[in-house]
Design an enzyme around this catalytic site. Structure first.
Site, PDB file in Angstrom:
ATOM      1  CG  HIS A  21      -4.546   0.566   3.629  1.00  0.00           C
ATOM      2  ND1 HIS A  21      -3.885  -0.418   2.785  1.00  0.00           N
ATOM      3  CD2 HIS A  21      -5.505   0.917   2.897  1.00  0.00           C
ATOM      4  CE1 HIS A  21      -4.377  -0.222   1.544  1.00  0.00           C
ATOM      5  NE2 HIS A  21      -5.304   0.352   1.618  1.00  0.00           N
ATOM      6  CB  CYS A  58      -0.956   0.064   1.166  1.00  0.00           C
ATOM      7  SG  CYS A  58      -0.216  -0.395   2.700  1.00  0.00           S
ATOM      8  CG  ASP A 118      -6.644   1.994  -1.205  1.00  0.00           C
ATOM      9  OD1 ASP A 118      -5.639   2.050  -1.454  1.00  0.00           O
ATOM     10  OD2 ASP A 118      -7.437   1.229  -0.087  1.00  0.00           O
TER      11      ASP A 118
END
Lengths: 320, 680
Positions: free
Chosen positions: B475, B431, B490
């Site tokens: 995250h 991420c 995202d």
């Protein structure tokens, strides 16, 4: 004196009891020197209707004490010398066939006396021992289905040598419990022993002893003892003592309920002899070692196995 | 010296006969002490160096040998050397001798060494007291539900050992009796403990300053990141927080828990802007946007992470912590670092965008010219091709999705131009890499962008009504300012949609991470693990998170609204006092021993007499005690004799008359001790 106190025993009786106690002490004390405490305890034991075990080495006056007590109390006295080949019939008697009338007749044994001295009881076999112990427990002898009551009062003074001597059969714990008290006499003090050596044979003095009380008087005293006042505080103390012996890790086995009853009864009788209208903790303490000593079994390795266990208990339990 | 030698010889004499001397420690007492030491040291041994366990073990063996096999105990010189040496060793290893770790180590060593000179009742009691201290240190170290059984065992063992240690060795209780008495004592302590727990004035924050050791290596989130940081988080299955929704929770893919927002980027490292560097003032909660989005209300039970972020569900509308505030970057911050387990309630909307008409910080536009030139070129090229900002951002996402980009937790290292390296060479990362690259590409095209870190997702506990969010759910994602809205993108979801839909384990089926618990791999184990976590959550929520807020809520229910510290102290003292009085009353009633006036007077007399020579021994009868005193002071014979006789008569010879008792009392009061000169 006891004006404001709800006394159960009357003052005259107490006065008499005390005088009698002193008299017995004085008389017996002429024969056995310097053993006032033991004499008093032995008399207490007798008064409480229990049996006495005297445990000591030979020659310290065990037999003499028994005879002297019998003499001052004016009671019949028989002595049974226990040996290893003794049979129960030698103690309680036997039935003999009489040819004249073709019937069995009971010949009473030496146990039929007010005061029986069972000398060196641990030298006989358990069979003979239990014959005596049964008689002590039942206050009667049963033979061939016939029951023969023993005289009243019936008081056994058993003596035994210390257990480690050769050729002895030590009494088991359950039978020790039948004796109200166990006493040791011990050697006399130096000064008194000198007096003993200088003086005449103590046995001869026995004949000079005069009875100070008869069996009726004894019964009155016993009744008075049973009426002495027992305070809650004192019973608290007795129960604390008993509880301690049961809970402490010092002992394998604590005092039985019978032991506790005996303790109270002995304390009552001693209080009576001291002329107390009620039982004092001092009375309980005074009889405790004699009443409890032979019933407490010290746990091996604990402090009680070495020191005097009764004293350990008395020092540990607070008086309320 | 002579006296001491004599004493020692006597001691040896006692031992030779196999009798414990009265002052000596019996085997039973020793066994209890050793048991206690074992129990209290157990929680520490995991974290302490091996040699400390070894010292305890050797000391215990030695002491047992001394008790059973008559081994000699170590002499003064050896003990002194050991003490000094181990204190130095602790100082050398920890660079200090206080603090939780070093202090526990030192205490444990001293406990073991004290065992080697334990003879008397005083020594034994000292060992027990040190052991209590060690137990308390264990409590400071760990307060979870799992540590409760061992702590409780320590409390029981400590109480039993104290009971046994204080006794004369001939009076040691049987284990059963000691345990029963302990149980009774502890039962008596429970109401008091409960009252103190609920009512003792709670201060905000931890009651005691935790020694620094507890904070080391526990940081979950950081105010900076350069790709690589979150790898370590991703491998820990520790819970970060637990959350309970009122009503239906949002879809898992909407669960973005907002933590630190990173706005400054130097081409390699992302940082949060320090407050001083901001132009904007604090944010305030905005109305839900769009207005019809569902509002979720929830309660978060936060594990202490020693940071200020409260990790609300994006985007927070309201919260019940007065001291918390919303930062300009919309981070929800508590007034001070979260150092204890704490619970708070909030309301949020789970929309990916919110309006913020204020111009973004300059920092969210900055691109370092010296780094990542290829990325900047790519951005310019793609922006020109896309036509609009939104179309451009979509094309970046589809680039991640369609080209060969991979999601992995073990990415290769990146060079001096990390984003270039990632986009054109390694093409694999997690991420952080994607968020970082996406934000840079947005900025390079002139769109303000920032990286938001926090947690995504969570795992519902099937046995209880809450979600667990673990450190492995950490995250990072991107926020981009378009048309007056901050919009969440995202990019990780574009590469590995399972990461967001189903969690880390689903995203990485191939690389089984052994440190993640195998939840779900065995249904039975999974149930046990979830059940245990549910229990823990209850413990944390009701016991550990019980703080000033919960306390004032409780008191509010009892009718004390907004109690001051003084009110609290009063209520606490009153409750404790009432409990103590109740116990006293019950005890006295059970024993039936209201100290009657006769007994009181007698005790008073004994107390006064004690000053003359010595106190009455517990088993000493009245006449015996009087005799001792009279022997020392013959002039006491008459007054003391009559007092004792009267006491015996009243107490043991009948039901005492009230007037007589009063007379006894008067006589005791009138009784005069001999003058001081005569004493002795």
């Amino acid at each position: 004196m006891a004006r404001n106190v709800t006394a159960l025993a009357n003052t005259d009786q107490l006065q008499q009891a005390r005088q009698l106690g002193e008299q017995v002490n004085r008389e017996v004390g002429q024969v056995i020197l310097g053993k006032q405490t033991e004499i008093e305890l032995a008399f207490t034991c007798l008064l409480a209707g229990g049996h006495l075990l005297i445990e000591d080495v030979p020659g310290v006056g065990k037999t003499l004490l028994a005879r002297a007590l019998a003499a001052v109390l004016g009671l019949s006295f028989r002595r049974i010398q226990f040996t290893s080949d003794m049979l129960p019939a030698d103690i309680i008697g036997m039935s003999v066939y009489e040819q004249d009338n073709a019937r069995f007749r009971f010949h009473p044994g030496p146990v039929f006396a007010h005061i029986v001295l069972a000398d060196e009881i641990n030298r006989s076999t358990p069979k003979a021992q239990s014959a005596l112990l049964e008689a002590m427990e039942e206050n009667q002898v049963t033979l061939d289905g016939e029951t023969h009551p023993l005289p009243v009062p019936f008081f056994v003074i058993a003596t035994q040598n210390p257990l480690h001597q050769a050729g002895t059969y030590p009494l088991p714990e359950s039978q020790l419990d039948r004796f109200l008290m166990r006493l040791g006499l011990g050697y006399p003090a130096e000064v008194l022993e000198r007096k003993l050596l200088r003086g005449e044979d103590r046995r001869l003095l026995l004949t000079d002893l005069q009875p100070v009380i008869d069996s009726a008087g004894l019964r009155t005293l016993q009744a008075a003892a049973r009426e002495l006042f027992l305070s809650d505080a004192l019973l608290d103390y007795v129960q604390a003592l008993v509880r301690y012996t049961r809970q402490s890790t010092l002992f394998e086995l604590g005092l039985s309920p019978r032991g506790a009853q005996d303790l109270v009864m002995a304390a009552r009788c001693l209080a009576l002899l001291h002329g107390h209208p009620g039982v004092h903790p001092e009375d309980v303490k005074a009889v405790f070692a004699a009443v409890a000593g032979h019933r407490l079994q010290a746990r091996p390795g604990s402090a009680a196995a070495v020191r005097d266990p009764a004293r350990l208990v008395l020092e540990s339990v607070p008086i309320p | 010296m002579r006296a001491e030698r004599h004493g020692r010889q006597r001691m040896r004499g006692w031992r030779a006969q196999g009798i414990p001397a009265p002052e000596q420690t019996s085997v039973a007492q020793l066994v209890w002490l050793l048991l206690l030491i074992t129990v209290v040291s157990a929680p520490h041994l995991r974290t302490l160096p091996f040699w400390i366990s070894a010292i305890i073990f050797v000391a215990a063996i030695w002491r047992m040998g001394a008790a059973f096999k008559r081994w000699p105990m170590p002499g003064t010189i050896l003990r002194g050397t050991l003490t000094l040496g181990s204190a130095l060793a602790v100082g050398f290893v920890y660079r200090q001798i206080s603090g939780l770790e070093a202090g526990s180590a030192l205490l444990l060593i001293m406990l073991a060494l004290k065992l080697l000179e334990t003879h008397s009742a005083r020594d034994r009691s000292l060992v027990v007291l040190i052991a209590w201290f060690v137990l308390f240190a264990a409590f400071l170290r760990e307060q979870s539900l799992g540590s409760v059984p061992l702590l409780a065992a320590g409390v029981v063992a400590g109480t039993v050992a104290l009971l046994q240690a204080a006794r004369n060795n001939s009076q040691v209780m049987t284990p059963l009796a000691a345990l029963l008495l302990t149980a009774r004592l502890l039962m008596h302590a429970v109401p008091l403990a409960l009252a103190l727990f609920l009512l003792f004035p709670r201060l905000p924050g931890p009651l005691w300053a935790l020694p620094s050791g507890a904070q080391n290596g526990r940081t979950g989130l950081s105010s900076q990141m350069s790709p690589g940081d979150i790898t370590s988080l991703a491998q820990s299955s520790e819970a970060a927080f637990r959350v309970r929704f009122d009503g239906t929770p949002p879809d898992r893919s909407q669960l973005y828990w907002r933590g630190p927002v990173l706005e400054s980027f130097d081409g390699r490292r992302w940082r949060a802007l320090p407050d001083g560097a901001r132009r904007q003032k604090s944010g305030r909660p905005l109305p839900p946007n769009p207005a019809d989005a569902p509002v979720y209300s929830y309660e978060i039970m936060l594990e202490p992470h020693h940071q200020r972020w409260l990790l609300p569900l994006e985007t927070p509308l309201s919260w019940d912590i007065a001291a918390a505030s919303l930062s300009p970057a919309r981070e929800l911050l508590s007034a001070r670092p979260v150092a204890t387990r704490s619970a708070w309630r909030g309301r949020s909307v789970a929309t990916p965008r919110f309006r913020d008409a204020r111009a973004p910080e300059q920092a969210t536009r900055e691109v370092s010219a010296a780094r990542n030139p290829r990325s900047a070129a790519l951005a310019a090229e793609m922006r020109a091709a896309a036509g609009s900002d939104r179309a451009y951002l979509r094309s970046v996402l589809s680039m991640f999705r369609q080209q060969a980009y991979y999601y992995t937790l073990e990415p290769p290292p990146l060079g001096d131009h990390p984003v270039d390296d990632f986009l054109f060479r390694t093409r694999s990362g997690f991420c952080e890499h994607y968020a970082s690259a996406f934000a840079l590409l947005a900025r390079a095209a002139g769109i303000p962008a920032r990286v938001v870190t926090g947690y995504q997702g969570g795992e519902p506990n099937p046995l209880a009504d809450y979600w667990i969010v673990r450190q492995s759910d950490a995250h990072a994602w991107t926020e981009v300012w378009v048309d007056g809205y901050w919009q969440r993108y995202d990019p990780t979801a574009a590469v590995a949609p399972q990461r967001v839909d189903a969690g880390m384990a689903a995203a990485l089926p191939g690389s089984v991470n052994t440190e993640l618990p195998l939840l779900g791999s065995s249904p039975w184990f999974g149930r046990v693990a979830f059940g245990w976590d549910a229990l823990n959550a209850q413990w944390d929520r009701w016991v550990l998170a019980f703080g000033p807020d919960q306390q004032s809520a409780l008191l509010g229910r009892l009718g004390f609204t907004s109690p001051s510290l003084r009110d609290l102290a009063l209520v606490c003292a009153a409750t404790v006092g009432i409990i103590l009085l109740l116990f006293t009353w019950l005890t006295l009633r059970n024993h039936g021993a209201k100290p009657d006036p006769l007994e009181q007077s007698w005790q008073y007399l004994c107390k006064r007499l004690a000053r003359l020579s010595r106190p009455r021994k517990p088993g000493e009868a009245p006449t015996e005690y009087a005799a001792v005193l009279i022997a020392a002071q013959p002039e006491l014979a008459a007054p003391l004799g009559s007092l004792t006789a009267l006491y015996l008569r009243l107490r043991y010879e009948g039901i005492p008359d009230r007037a007589e008792v009063l007379r006894f009392r008067r006589l005791v009061r009138q009784f005069r001790l001999p003058p001081a000169g005569a004493r002795g």
